[in-house]
Design an enzyme around this catalytic site. Structure first.
Site, short mmCIF file in Angstrom:
data_model
loop_
_atom_site.label_atom_id
_atom_site.label_comp_id
_atom_site.label_asym_id
_atom_site.label_seq_id
_atom_site.Cartn_x
_atom_site.Cartn_y
_atom_site.Cartn_z
N CYS A 134 38.92 38.30 44.38
CA CYS A 134 38.68 36.86 44.59
C CYS A 134 38.78 36.54 46.09
CB CYS A 134 39.64 36.03 43.75
SG CYS A 134 39.25 34.27 43.73
N ASP A 180 31.40 33.48 35.27
CA ASP A 180 32.08 33.31 36.56
C ASP A 180 31.38 32.23 37.37
OD1 ASP A 180 33.32 33.46 39.01
OD2 ASP A 180 33.33 35.64 39.10
N HIS A 212 36.07 35.06 35.30
CA HIS A 212 36.58 35.24 36.66
C HIS A 212 38.08 35.56 36.61
CE1 HIS A 212 36.60 34.45 41.05
NE2 HIS A 212 37.86 34.09 40.82
#
Length: 245
Positions: A134, A180, A212
């Site tokens: 991320c 996502d 995600h």
């Protein structure tokens, strides 16, 4: 953007249980979690976390797993004492407050010092790899831009710009979630087109039935999520092993 800025989905997930086996050390003004393999190695993984930072147990357990595969694994605390708490309090102000405090001019000096630490404390290291989850993905790409890595791996990336992706100088592996909002289908395809256009060495693996954050913060009571997290981990190991030779 090749991936969008972090959002609400970046602050969701599950904490995993286990006892980290590595050690915590301080270098200059920040903490580093170090997971050492049981045998001598010339390979290191610089592990760049999501917004929950090095103190989040999930990251330490994954770092331990990389060490078990023969990689010295170093996890710098990218945010000092300002990581997003897990679970995130309802009144925590992520946008714009936290994001503005953690721009490249704040984060990259910590990463540079981490490389200094490795070179000083582990002079046998000659092969440098990096994983980014991320938030951390942007900085893996920027390290590839600078030619500092033998190879990089990112999972469910955020904040990566087209320009950053277009100028990488090393192999890149991407683990993507089917669902996502930060790295949606159009951004995956756009990233693939950029990597193909520049002649990069890359692979992109799309994992179905996950969201995600799956590579770090998935619900391990769900068999599909557990399998997917483990497979994404092995994706990184196999990628780095390929470029270790």
């Amino acid at each position: 953007m090749a991936s969008l800025p972090a959002g609400a989905c970046c602050m969701e997930g599950y904490a995993h249980h286990g006892e980290p086996a590595g050690t915590l050390t301080k270098y200059m003004d920040f903490d580093i979690y170090v997971a050492k393999p049981s045998v001598a190695t010339d390979k290191v993984i610089v592990y760049l976390t999501d917004i929950f930072g090095m103190p989040f147990t999930n990251h330490k357990l994954i770092a331990d797993n990389f060490a078990q595969q023969g990689f010295l694994t170093v996890v710098p605390n990218l945010f000092y004492d300002d990581h997003v708490p897990f679970p995130r309090p309802d009144d925590f102000k992520f946008f714009p407050d936290w994001v503005q405090r953690h721009q490249p001019e704040h984060t990259e000096p910590i990463i540079e010092k981490t490389f200094e630490y490795i070179k000083k404390e582990f002079p046998a290291i000659t092969k440098y790899f990096s994983v980014g989850y991320c938030y951390g993905a942007k900085y893996v790409v920027r390290l590839l831009d600078e030619g500092k890595l033998n190879a990089g791996y990112i999972a469910h990336p955020s904040f990566v710009t087209e320009e950053e992706l277009r100028t990488i100088k090393g192999p890149l592996s991407i683990a993507a979630a089917e669902t996502d909002p930060i790295f949606p289908e159009e951004k995956r395809h756009q990233s693939e087109a950029i990597l193909k256009e520049i002649g990069a060495t890359y692979n992109i693996v799309l994992y179905s039935s996950v969201d995600h954050g799956f590579a770090v913060r998935g619900d391990l009571s769900n068999e599909v999520v557990t399998w997917t997290q483990e497979t994404a981990f092995w994706q990184a190991v196999q990628w780095f092993t390929r470029f270790s030779k």
